[in-house]
Design a protein around this motif. Structure first.
Motif, PDB file in Angstrom:
ATOM      1  N   SER A  90      -0.080   8.357  -5.358  1.00  0.00           N
ATOM      2  CA  SER A  90      -0.849   7.813  -6.478  1.00  0.00           C
ATOM      3  C   SER A  90      -0.085   7.884  -7.798  1.00  0.00           C
ATOM      4  O   SER A  90      -0.251   7.009  -8.648  1.00  0.00           O
ATOM      5  CB  SER A  90      -2.196   8.510  -6.588  1.00  0.00           C
ATOM      6  OG  SER A  90      -2.024   9.890  -6.826  1.00  0.00           O
ATOM      7  N   VAL A 110       2.157   4.798  -7.987  1.00  0.00           N
ATOM      8  CA  VAL A 110       1.319   3.616  -8.169  1.00  0.00           C
ATOM      9  C   VAL A 110       0.822   3.549  -9.612  1.00  0.00           C
ATOM     10  O   VAL A 110       0.909   2.501 -10.264  1.00  0.00           O
ATOM     11  CB  VAL A 110       0.140   3.611  -7.166  1.00  0.00           C
ATOM     12  CG1 VAL A 110      -0.855   2.513  -7.495  1.00  0.00           C
ATOM     13  CG2 VAL A 110       0.661   3.457  -5.746  1.00  0.00           C
ATOM     14  N   ASN A 111       0.322   4.663 -10.123  1.00  0.00           N
ATOM     15  CA  ASN A 111      -0.178   4.687 -11.499  1.00  0.00           C
ATOM     16  C   ASN A 111       0.934   4.423 -12.510  1.00  0.00           C
ATOM     17  O   ASN A 111       0.735   3.710 -13.492  1.00  0.00           O
ATOM     18  CB  ASN A 111      -0.862   6.012 -11.801  1.00  0.00           C
ATOM     19  CG  ASN A 111      -2.153   6.182 -11.040  1.00  0.00           C
ATOM     20  OD1 ASN A 111      -2.771   5.205 -10.629  1.00  0.00           O
ATOM     21  ND2 ASN A 111      -2.554   7.413 -10.819  1.00  0.00           N
ATOM     22  N   ILE A 144       0.863  -1.172   0.000  1.00  0.00           N
ATOM     23  CA  ILE A 144       0.000   0.000   0.000  1.00  0.00           C
ATOM     24  C   ILE A 144       0.905   1.229   0.000  1.00  0.00           C
ATOM     25  O   ILE A 144       1.825   1.331   0.790  1.00  0.00           O
ATOM     26  CB  ILE A 144      -0.928   0.007   1.233  1.00  0.00           C
ATOM     27  CG1 ILE A 144      -1.827  -1.219   1.196  1.00  0.00           C
ATOM     28  CG2 ILE A 144      -1.730   1.286   1.278  1.00  0.00           C
ATOM     29  CD1 ILE A 144      -2.691  -1.376   2.405  1.00  0.00           C
ATOM     30  N   ARG A 179      -1.730  -0.795  -4.575  1.00  0.00           N
ATOM     31  CA  ARG A 179      -2.848   0.127  -4.705  1.00  0.00           C
ATOM     32  C   ARG A 179      -2.564   1.389  -3.915  1.00  0.00           C
ATOM     33  O   ARG A 179      -1.765   1.392  -2.982  1.00  0.00           O
ATOM     34  CB  ARG A 179      -4.152  -0.505  -4.262  1.00  0.00           C
ATOM     35  CG  ARG A 179      -4.222  -0.829  -2.790  1.00  0.00           C
ATOM     36  CD  ARG A 179      -5.523  -1.560  -2.457  1.00  0.00           C
ATOM     37  NE  ARG A 179      -5.508  -2.000  -1.082  1.00  0.00           N
ATOM     38  CZ  ARG A 179      -6.233  -1.432  -0.129  1.00  0.00           C
ATOM     39  NH1 ARG A 179      -7.017  -0.430  -0.398  1.00  0.00           N
ATOM     40  NH2 ARG A 179      -6.152  -1.893   1.099  1.00  0.00           N
ATOM     41  N   HIS A 180      -3.235   2.449  -4.283  1.00  0.00           N
ATOM     42  CA  HIS A 180      -3.088   3.732  -3.611  1.00  0.00           C
ATOM     43  C   HIS A 180      -4.079   3.835  -2.461  1.00  0.00           C
ATOM     44  O   HIS A 180      -5.233   3.420  -2.597  1.00  0.00           O
ATOM     45  CB  HIS A 180      -3.349   4.866  -4.610  1.00  0.00           C
ATOM     46  CG  HIS A 180      -3.411   6.201  -3.967  1.00  0.00           C
ATOM     47  ND1 HIS A 180      -4.600   6.782  -3.608  1.00  0.00           N
ATOM     48  CD2 HIS A 180      -2.437   7.049  -3.585  1.00  0.00           C
ATOM     49  CE1 HIS A 180      -4.343   7.953  -3.041  1.00  0.00           C
ATOM     50  NE2 HIS A 180      -3.054   8.137  -3.010  1.00  0.00           N
ATOM     51  N   SER A 225      -0.238  -7.258  -4.384  1.00  0.00           N
ATOM     52  CA  SER A 225      -0.833  -6.236  -5.235  1.00  0.00           C
ATOM     53  C   SER A 225      -0.388  -4.850  -4.776  1.00  0.00           C
ATOM     54  O   SER A 225       0.145  -4.681  -3.687  1.00  0.00           O
ATOM     55  CB  SER A 225      -2.353  -6.337  -5.200  1.00  0.00           C
ATOM     56  OG  SER A 225      -2.822  -6.054  -3.903  1.00  0.00           O
ATOM     57  N   LYS A 266       1.707   0.728 -12.520  1.00  0.00           N
ATOM     58  CA  LYS A 266       0.629  -0.056 -13.118  1.00  0.00           C
ATOM     59  C   LYS A 266       0.503   0.141 -14.622  1.00  0.00           C
ATOM     60  O   LYS A 266       0.123  -0.793 -15.328  1.00  0.00           O
ATOM     61  CB  LYS A 266      -0.697   0.264 -12.446  1.00  0.00           C
ATOM     62  CG  LYS A 266      -0.829  -0.335 -11.065  1.00  0.00           C
ATOM     63  CD  LYS A 266      -2.193  -0.052 -10.501  1.00  0.00           C
ATOM     64  CE  LYS A 266      -2.429  -0.868  -9.264  1.00  0.00           C
ATOM     65  NZ  LYS A 266      -3.796  -0.725  -8.762  1.00  0.00           N
TER      66      LYS A 266
END
Length: 85
Positions: A6, A9-10, A2, A42-43, A40, A13
């Motif tokens: 963002s 993370v983006n 986590i 995620r933001h 995994s 991904k």
């Protein structure tokens, strides 16, 4: 994993090729994530991740290169954990 940034993370991904130093690090992270089944990324907003945020601030405030805690949990961490329960 986590993370509260963002953009990172983006960028991880989206998988776009980037030959800069930043892009090379992103590729390394993608390879590590691919090697960890069930892992995994995620933001989450910092407010939702207060425990990790407090631990990171405590580590950044240290003059040590490698920060580890043995035995008793630092008070700021244990008090933050208690509020989550």
């Amino acid at each position: 994993m986590i993370k509260d940034c963002s953009k990172i993370v983006n960028d991880i991904k989206d998988g776009k090729e980037d030959n800069s130093g930043y892009g090379i690090v992103l590729d390394d992270v993608r390879q590590l994530l691919a090697a960890l089944p069930g892992f995994s990324l995620r933001h989450v907003y910092r407010e939702s991740n207060t425990l990790a945020h407090k631990a990171a601030k405590l580590a950044l405030g240290s003059h040590e290169l490698n920060v580890q805690w043995f035995g008793d949990t630092p008070e700021c961490i244990s008090s933050a954990a208690t509020t989550l329960i």
